[in-house]
Design an enzyme around this catalytic site. Sequence first.
Site, mmCIF file in Angstrom:
data_model
loop_
_atom_site.group_PDB
_atom_site.id
_atom_site.type_symbol
_atom_site.label_atom_id
_atom_site.label_comp_id
_atom_site.label_asym_id
_atom_site.label_seq_id
_atom_site.Cartn_x
_atom_site.Cartn_y
_atom_site.Cartn_z
ATOM 1 N N LYS A 84 2.278 4.246 4.662
ATOM 2 C CA LYS A 84 0.769 3.502 4.099
ATOM 3 C C LYS A 84 1.110 2.710 3.129
ATOM 4 O O LYS A 84 0.142 1.784 2.897
ATOM 5 C CB LYS A 84 0.112 4.749 3.654
ATOM 6 C CG LYS A 84 -0.022 5.742 4.626
ATOM 7 C CD LYS A 84 -0.802 6.990 3.838
ATOM 8 C CE LYS A 84 -0.593 8.520 4.788
ATOM 9 N NZ LYS A 84 -0.750 9.498 3.842
ATOM 10 N N GLY A 85 2.332 2.470 2.382
ATOM 11 C CA GLY A 85 2.713 1.869 1.642
ATOM 12 C C GLY A 85 2.286 0.235 1.492
ATOM 13 O O GLY A 85 2.041 -0.286 0.536
ATOM 14 N N GLU A 140 6.586 -5.121 4.384
ATOM 15 C CA GLU A 140 6.742 -3.821 3.851
ATOM 16 C C GLU A 140 6.553 -3.972 2.518
ATOM 17 O O GLU A 140 6.441 -5.023 1.709
ATOM 18 C CB GLU A 140 8.420 -3.826 3.892
ATOM 19 C CG GLU A 140 9.171 -2.710 4.936
ATOM 20 C CD GLU A 140 8.665 -1.291 4.562
ATOM 21 O OE1 GLU A 140 7.721 -1.147 3.454
ATOM 22 O OE2 GLU A 140 9.580 -0.509 5.075
ATOM 23 N N ASP A 141 6.235 -2.716 1.791
ATOM 24 C CA ASP A 141 5.991 -2.815 0.334
ATOM 25 C C ASP A 141 7.303 -2.793 -0.365
ATOM 26 O O ASP A 141 7.096 -3.768 -1.365
ATOM 27 C CB ASP A 141 5.315 -1.447 0.060
ATOM 28 C CG ASP A 141 6.062 -0.060 0.605
ATOM 29 O OD1 ASP A 141 7.080 -0.336 1.250
ATOM 30 O OD2 ASP A 141 5.306 1.028 0.426
ATOM 31 N N ASP A 144 14.222 -0.204 -0.549
ATOM 32 C CA ASP A 144 15.161 0.508 -1.551
ATOM 33 C C ASP A 144 16.468 0.459 -1.122
ATOM 34 O O ASP A 144 17.398 -0.352 -1.371
ATOM 35 C CB ASP A 144 14.394 2.040 -1.784
ATOM 36 C CG ASP A 144 15.084 2.783 -2.909
ATOM 37 O OD1 ASP A 144 16.092 2.210 -3.534
ATOM 38 O OD2 ASP A 144 14.699 3.734 -3.003
ATOM 39 N N PHE A 193 11.528 4.058 -10.013
ATOM 40 C CA PHE A 193 10.661 4.488 -9.029
ATOM 41 C C PHE A 193 9.142 4.057 -9.625
ATOM 42 O O PHE A 193 8.929 3.970 -10.664
ATOM 43 C CB PHE A 193 10.277 5.940 -9.047
ATOM 44 C CG PHE A 193 9.735 6.638 -7.898
ATOM 45 C CD1 PHE A 193 10.365 6.485 -6.707
ATOM 46 C CD2 PHE A 193 8.134 6.845 -8.031
ATOM 47 C CE1 PHE A 193 9.464 6.715 -5.382
ATOM 48 C CE2 PHE A 193 7.489 7.161 -6.938
ATOM 49 C CZ PHE A 193 8.350 7.203 -5.734
ATOM 50 N N ASP A 200 2.884 5.061 -3.498
ATOM 51 C CA ASP A 200 2.619 6.580 -4.079
ATOM 52 C C ASP A 200 3.603 7.164 -4.694
ATOM 53 O O ASP A 200 4.937 7.000 -4.429
ATOM 54 C CB ASP A 200 1.968 7.209 -2.912
ATOM 55 C CG ASP A 200 3.176 7.583 -1.920
ATOM 56 O OD1 ASP A 200 3.913 6.870 -1.417
ATOM 57 O OD2 ASP A 200 3.265 8.994 -1.435
ATOM 58 N N ARG A 206 -1.878 5.007 -5.199
ATOM 59 C CA ARG A 206 -1.729 4.059 -3.905
ATOM 60 C C ARG A 206 -2.912 2.789 -4.647
ATOM 61 O O ARG A 206 -2.671 1.626 -4.277
ATOM 62 C CB ARG A 206 -2.156 4.246 -2.846
ATOM 63 C CG ARG A 206 -1.084 5.198 -2.076
ATOM 64 C CD ARG A 206 -1.127 5.218 -0.728
ATOM 65 N NE ARG A 206 -0.348 6.198 0.023
ATOM 66 C CZ ARG A 206 0.853 6.207 0.436
ATOM 67 N NH1 ARG A 206 1.740 4.881 0.287
ATOM 68 N NH2 ARG A 206 1.432 7.313 0.814
#
Length: 220
Positions: A84-85, A140-141, A144, A193, A200, A206
């Site tokens: 959902k990011g 993409e959000d 990493d 993070f 989230d 979010r």
Amino acid sequence: MGGCCCAPPIRAGRQPTDRHAAVWQRRLETRLEAYSNDIADVLITEQQIRDKTAELAKQVGADYRERCPGDGRDSDLLLVGVLKGAVMFMTDLARALPLPVQLEFMAVSSYGSATSSSGVVRILKDLDRDIAGRHVLIVEDIIDSGLTLSWLLRNLQSRQPASLEVCALLRKPDAVKVDVPVRYVGFDIPNEFVVGYGLDYAERYRDLPYIGTLNPAVYV
Ligand code: IMP
Ligand code: MG
């Protein structure tokens, strides 16, 4: 005189009035108030996100102008968002682009509610249609470890799109070390993070308009 008399004129939406803006602002402040003890620092402001999205959209628009002229259903650029990011970024990017685009979503699991990547990728929701012959841009959000994305690239490439590129809002240092081709990157951020603007922690935050770090107390 061109055009049909029944067709409504196409123009940009009306600008919000001062009263609308004030109502939005009050709602935003009330929402932010609920999170105020949880956020340690704002890393990227709403304005910085907006400016960067406009910059990326200009670049994407220029790169796809000839390949995706919008002269037919199948020539539209296909944005594939990873749920959902990426939702906030994807919808803002789509609205900032100078080209017509179509939206598709995939959901994959790699995180659960922990804060580090498992490397295990599972499709929770697949695309609703065939992407063979289409120009596809994965939105993409954040990247990493890059594990999710390299898996996704292999998966989508096997469906034979005409082209396949990636646009990520954020990238962490580890992703730079992995060999994942990311054509468009918004911000390179430190190895922390982050939450907000789609991202989230245990499904919360979010809906923040900015990207920030969490107070350590939230993790315990
Ligand atoms: P990767 O496979 O390690 O690159 O992880 C990618 C996915 O993990 C992202 O699409 C996010 O959903 C999630 N993720 C990675 N870092 C963060 C973070 O700092 N905050 C929130 N989600 C993150
Ligand atoms: Mg994601």
